[in-house]
Design a protein around this motif. Structure first.
Motif, PDB file in Angstrom:
ATOM      1  N   VAL A 175     116.749  69.931  45.775  1.00  0.00           N
ATOM      2  CA  VAL A 175     117.380  68.742  46.343  1.00  0.00           C
ATOM      3  C   VAL A 175     118.445  69.128  47.362  1.00  0.00           C
ATOM      4  CG1 VAL A 175     116.995  67.409  44.222  1.00  0.00           C
ATOM      5  CG2 VAL A 175     119.187  68.570  44.570  1.00  0.00           C
ATOM      6  N   VAL A 176     118.679  68.188  48.281  1.00  0.00           N
ATOM      7  CA  VAL A 176     119.791  68.272  49.224  1.00  0.00           C
ATOM      8  C   VAL A 176     120.558  66.966  49.125  1.00  0.00           C
ATOM      9  CG1 VAL A 176     120.512  68.451  51.633  1.00  0.00           C
ATOM     10  CG2 VAL A 176     118.547  69.773  50.830  1.00  0.00           C
ATOM     11  N   LEU A 177     121.854  67.043  48.857  1.00  0.00           N
ATOM     12  CA  LEU A 177     122.688  65.847  48.814  1.00  0.00           C
ATOM     13  C   LEU A 177     123.145  65.533  50.232  1.00  0.00           C
ATOM     14  CD1 LEU A 177     124.224  63.697  47.136  1.00  0.00           C
ATOM     15  CD2 LEU A 177     126.133  65.315  47.017  1.00  0.00           C
ATOM     16  N   GLY A 178     122.729  64.371  50.739  1.00  0.00           N
ATOM     17  CA  GLY A 178     123.125  63.977  52.092  1.00  0.00           C
ATOM     18  C   GLY A 178     122.225  62.887  52.619  1.00  0.00           C
ATOM     19  N   THR A 179     122.814  61.914  53.253  1.00  0.00           N
ATOM     20  CA  THR A 179     122.044  60.770  53.746  1.00  0.00           C
ATOM     21  C   THR A 179     121.692  60.885  55.224  1.00  0.00           C
ATOM     22  OG1 THR A 179     124.112  59.567  54.142  1.00  0.00           O
ATOM     23  CG2 THR A 179     123.009  59.209  52.019  1.00  0.00           C
TER      24      THR A 179
ATOM     25  N   GLY B 259     123.073  60.344  45.547  1.00  0.00           N
ATOM     26  CA  GLY B 259     122.850  60.670  44.145  1.00  0.00           C
ATOM     27  C   GLY B 259     121.732  59.865  43.519  1.00  0.00           C
ATOM     28  N   ALA B 260     121.616  58.600  43.874  1.00  0.00           N
ATOM     29  CA  ALA B 260     120.555  57.767  43.314  1.00  0.00           C
ATOM     30  C   ALA B 260     119.178  58.285  43.715  1.00  0.00           C
ATOM     31  CB  ALA B 260     120.739  56.317  43.773  1.00  0.00           C
ATOM     32  N   ALA B 261     119.025  58.717  44.981  1.00  0.00           N
ATOM     33  CA  ALA B 261     117.738  59.229  45.441  1.00  0.00           C
ATOM     34  C   ALA B 261     117.376  60.527  44.720  1.00  0.00           C
ATOM     35  CB  ALA B 261     117.780  59.461  46.944  1.00  0.00           C
ATOM     36  N   LEU B 262     118.363  61.379  44.501  1.00  0.00           N
ATOM     37  CA  LEU B 262     118.087  62.647  43.819  1.00  0.00           C
ATOM     38  C   LEU B 262     117.747  62.410  42.356  1.00  0.00           C
ATOM     39  CD1 LEU B 262     120.815  64.973  45.376  1.00  0.00           C
ATOM     40  CD2 LEU B 262     118.623  64.211  46.312  1.00  0.00           C
TER      41      LEU B 262
ATOM     42  N   VAL C 120     120.310  72.894  47.336  1.00  0.00           N
ATOM     43  CA  VAL C 120     120.417  73.720  48.540  1.00  0.00           C
ATOM     44  C   VAL C 120     121.278  72.977  49.561  1.00  0.00           C
ATOM     45  CG1 VAL C 120     118.247  74.928  48.148  1.00  0.00           C
ATOM     46  CG2 VAL C 120     118.227  72.834  49.474  1.00  0.00           C
ATOM     47  N   PRO C 121     121.993  73.726  50.418  1.00  0.00           N
ATOM     48  CA  PRO C 121     122.049  75.188  50.457  1.00  0.00           C
ATOM     49  C   PRO C 121     122.826  75.765  49.273  1.00  0.00           C
ATOM     50  CG  PRO C 121     123.539  74.267  52.086  1.00  0.00           C
ATOM     51  CD  PRO C 121     122.800  73.104  51.507  1.00  0.00           C
ATOM     52  N   ALA C 122     122.277  76.799  48.672  1.00  0.00           N
ATOM     53  CA  ALA C 122     122.867  77.381  47.463  1.00  0.00           C
ATOM     54  C   ALA C 122     124.196  78.067  47.749  1.00  0.00           C
ATOM     55  CB  ALA C 122     121.888  78.370  46.839  1.00  0.00           C
ATOM     56  N   ALA C 123     124.412  78.477  48.999  1.00  0.00           N
ATOM     57  CA  ALA C 123     125.659  79.156  49.341  1.00  0.00           C
ATOM     58  C   ALA C 123     126.837  78.191  49.382  1.00  0.00           C
ATOM     59  CB  ALA C 123     125.514  79.859  50.688  1.00  0.00           C
ATOM     60  N   GLY C 124     126.563  76.905  49.414  1.00  0.00           N
ATOM     61  CA  GLY C 124     127.630  75.915  49.423  1.00  0.00           C
ATOM     62  C   GLY C 124     128.059  75.541  48.011  1.00  0.00           C
ATOM     63  N   ASP C 125     128.818  74.472  47.922  1.00  0.00           N
ATOM     64  CA  ASP C 125     129.275  73.966  46.635  1.00  0.00           C
ATOM     65  C   ASP C 125     128.183  73.091  46.043  1.00  0.00           C
ATOM     66  OD1 ASP C 125     130.591  72.935  44.457  1.00  0.00           O
ATOM     67  OD2 ASP C 125     132.229  72.006  45.588  1.00  0.00           O
ATOM     68  N   VAL C 126     127.570  73.549  44.971  1.00  0.00           N
ATOM     69  CA  VAL C 126     126.456  72.805  44.377  1.00  0.00           C
ATOM     70  C   VAL C 126     126.937  71.709  43.432  1.00  0.00           C
ATOM     71  CG1 VAL C 126     124.943  74.803  44.560  1.00  0.00           C
ATOM     72  CG2 VAL C 126     126.169  74.391  42.408  1.00  0.00           C
ATOM     73  N   LEU C 127     128.196  71.728  43.066  1.00  0.00           N
ATOM     74  CA  LEU C 127     128.684  70.814  42.031  1.00  0.00           C
ATOM     75  C   LEU C 127     128.677  69.344  42.443  1.00  0.00           C
ATOM     76  CD1 LEU C 127     131.530  72.996  40.508  1.00  0.00           C
ATOM     77  CD2 LEU C 127     129.334  72.420  39.453  1.00  0.00           C
ATOM     78  N   PRO C 128     129.002  68.974  43.695  1.00  0.00           N
ATOM     79  CA  PRO C 128     128.941  67.545  44.036  1.00  0.00           C
ATOM     80  C   PRO C 128     127.558  66.929  43.812  1.00  0.00           C
ATOM     81  CG  PRO C 128     130.246  68.701  45.666  1.00  0.00           C
ATOM     82  CD  PRO C 128     129.635  69.751  44.780  1.00  0.00           C
ATOM     83  N   ALA C 129     126.507  67.630  44.203  1.00  0.00           N
ATOM     84  CA  ALA C 129     125.163  67.105  43.983  1.00  0.00           C
ATOM     85  C   ALA C 129     124.848  67.017  42.500  1.00  0.00           C
ATOM     86  CB  ALA C 129     124.129  67.985  44.685  1.00  0.00           C
ATOM     87  N   LEU C 130     125.215  68.048  41.751  1.00  0.00           N
ATOM     88  CA  LEU C 130     124.953  68.030  40.311  1.00  0.00           C
ATOM     89  C   LEU C 130     125.750  66.933  39.626  1.00  0.00           C
ATOM     90  CD1 LEU C 130     124.890  71.864  39.581  1.00  0.00           C
ATOM     91  CD2 LEU C 130     122.939  70.319  39.858  1.00  0.00           C
ATOM     92  N   ARG C 131     126.973  66.700  40.081  1.00  0.00           N
ATOM     93  CA  ARG C 131     127.796  65.635  39.503  1.00  0.00           C
ATOM     94  C   ARG C 131     127.171  64.266  39.793  1.00  0.00           C
ATOM     95  NH1 ARG C 131     132.021  67.134  41.654  1.00  0.00           N
ATOM     96  NH2 ARG C 131     132.776  68.408  39.930  1.00  0.00           N
ATOM     97  N   ALA C 132     126.694  64.071  41.025  1.00  0.00           N
ATOM     98  CA  ALA C 132     126.093  62.791  41.395  1.00  0.00           C
ATOM     99  C   ALA C 132     124.839  62.517  40.572  1.00  0.00           C
ATOM    100  CB  ALA C 132     125.770  62.797  42.890  1.00  0.00           C
ATOM    101  N   ILE C 133     124.025  63.539  40.363  1.00  0.00           N
ATOM    102  CA  ILE C 133     122.813  63.363  39.551  1.00  0.00           C
ATOM    103  C   ILE C 133     123.175  63.076  38.102  1.00  0.00           C
ATOM    104  CG2 ILE C 133     120.764  64.545  38.663  1.00  0.00           C
ATOM    105  CD1 ILE C 133     120.733  66.114  41.350  1.00  0.00           C
ATOM    106  N   ALA C 134     124.123  63.831  37.574  1.00  0.00           N
ATOM    107  CA  ALA C 134     124.526  63.651  36.178  1.00  0.00           C
ATOM    108  C   ALA C 134     125.050  62.241  35.936  1.00  0.00           C
ATOM    109  CB  ALA C 134     125.592  64.676  35.799  1.00  0.00           C
ATOM    110  N   GLU C 135     125.829  61.728  36.871  1.00  0.00           N
ATOM    111  CA  GLU C 135     126.383  60.376  36.704  1.00  0.00           C
ATOM    112  C   GLU C 135     125.269  59.334  36.661  1.00  0.00           C
ATOM    113  OE1 GLU C 135     129.070  60.080  39.952  1.00  0.00           O
ATOM    114  OE2 GLU C 135     130.682  61.203  38.942  1.00  0.00           O
ATOM    115  N   ARG C 136     124.286  59.471  37.533  1.00  0.00           N
ATOM    116  CA  ARG C 136     123.236  58.468  37.610  1.00  0.00           C
ATOM    117  C   ARG C 136     122.208  58.569  36.493  1.00  0.00           C
ATOM    118  NH1 ARG C 136     125.901  59.153  41.877  1.00  0.00           N
ATOM    119  NH2 ARG C 136     126.208  57.491  43.409  1.00  0.00           N
ATOM    120  N   LEU C 137     122.105  59.756  35.900  1.00  0.00           N
ATOM    121  CA  LEU C 137     121.181  59.925  34.769  1.00  0.00           C
ATOM    122  C   LEU C 137     121.890  59.785  33.429  1.00  0.00           C
ATOM    123  CD1 LEU C 137     118.957  62.869  36.069  1.00  0.00           C
ATOM    124  CD2 LEU C 137     118.408  60.431  36.032  1.00  0.00           C
ATOM    125  N   GLY C 138     123.199  59.588  33.477  1.00  0.00           N
ATOM    126  CA  GLY C 138     123.933  59.379  32.239  1.00  0.00           C
ATOM    127  C   GLY C 138     124.009  60.594  31.349  1.00  0.00           C
ATOM    128  N   LEU C 139     124.154  61.771  31.946  1.00  0.00           N
ATOM    129  CA  LEU C 139     124.220  62.998  31.150  1.00  0.00           C
ATOM    130  C   LEU C 139     125.553  63.084  30.409  1.00  0.00           C
ATOM    131  CD1 LEU C 139     122.611  65.662  33.507  1.00  0.00           C
ATOM    132  CD2 LEU C 139     121.518  64.117  31.890  1.00  0.00           C
TER     133      LEU C 139
END
Length: 278
Positions: free
Chosen positions: A178-182, A236-239, A259-278
């Motif tokens: 996934v890539v977080l970005g619109t 986040g909803a799309a991911l 991706v990109p893995a060299a960047g900060d992966v946490l914002p995308a993971l946080r957005a997915i976690a919030e929308r999936l209710g982890l």
């Protein structure tokens, strides 16, 4: 407890190189229950042990140990060492690599069967390993001699095919990039940068063709159709929707690679976690 219960429905896939303990702890804090270590982790499994030591209940899976680079006897010894320290928290993902990076790769099915023979002889249970099975014959071997399969760079219809081939009891745990970005063109640039090397590898291109993509789709850096299907991008909803599509197709567990893995992966993971209710 089966692997689908232990792993949770969503995990994180990240290359072992460049991944530090602080990020792993934050991944667990976000509610992800499994970390998949990519980039052909070594048979000593030192990174897996380090991340298990640092977390409370996270499962660590290898995604995947390359049979041409990591000896089966050493992997078995490492498995038992970690099992004594962290019982039930390690899953071995094993794969046969690809010919472009491994010149000695010949008769991968036979080589994988022999590798599993050695693991058997050294007491590694079949239900503590999965195979990265892209082709139908490797998938059949995964069903016969492991807990299931961990496919890479596949789409939900291929998840459904794996489920149909393996039956209801096997573990089907695909990776989803996934890539977080619109901003669509920026996201596609990141996706193409990620896919560039894979589009030069016969096994991945063959898998894409089996997934319904044409010769023109896999040529010249990949068509927009292919890029958008394999590397999902958006908010986040799309991911989260991308993850749900694999689950709806029959996956027990989906591991997300940002991706990109060299960047900060946490914002995308946080957005997915919030929308999936982890």
């Amino acid at each position: 407890m089966g692997w689908s219960d232990r792993l949770g429905t969503v995990g994180v896939w990240h290359r072992v190189g460049g991944l530090d303990t602080d990020v792993v702890v934050q991944i667990e804090d976000l509610g992800y229950r499994t970390l998949w270590l990519g980039g052909s982790p070594a048979a000593d499994l030192q990174a897996a042990e380090r991340f298990l030591d640092a977390t409370a209940s996270l499962t660590v899976a290898t995604g995947v140990v390359n049979i041409w680079r990591s000896g089966a006897e050493e992997l078995a010894d490492s498995f038992h060492r970690i099992e004594r320290r962290h019982p039930g928290r390690l899953l071995l993902g094993i794969g046969s690599g690809h010919r472009e990076a491994t010149p000695q790769r010949e008769r991968p099915l036979d080589a994988m069967a022999h590798y599993l023979d050695v693991l058997d002889a050294h007491g590694v249970p079949a239900d503590r390993r999965v195979l990265s099975a892209l082709g139908p014959r490797m998938l059949a071997l995964a069903g016969e001699r492991s807990a299931g399969t961990h496919p890479y760079l596949t789409i939900p219809p291929q998840t459904a095919q794996a489920r149909a081939a393996l039956g209801p009891a096997a573990l089907v745990a695909p990776e989803q990039t996934v890539v977080l970005g619109t901003e669509v063109e920026a996201a596609r640039r990141d996706a193409r940068d990620f896919l560039r090397s894979y589009l030069g590898m016969v096994n991945y291109v063959s898998t894409m063709r089996r997934g319904g993509f044409s010769e023109s789709d896999v040529a010249d850096g990949g068509s927009d159709r292919l890029v958008d299907a394999i590397v999902r991008h958006g908010d986040g909803a799309a991911l989260a929707t991308a993850v749900r599509e694999h689950l709806d197709a029959g996956a027990d567990h989906v591991c997300v690679q940002v991706v990109p893995a060299a960047g900060d992966v946490l914002p995308a993971l946080r957005a997915i976690a919030e929308r999936l209710g982890l």
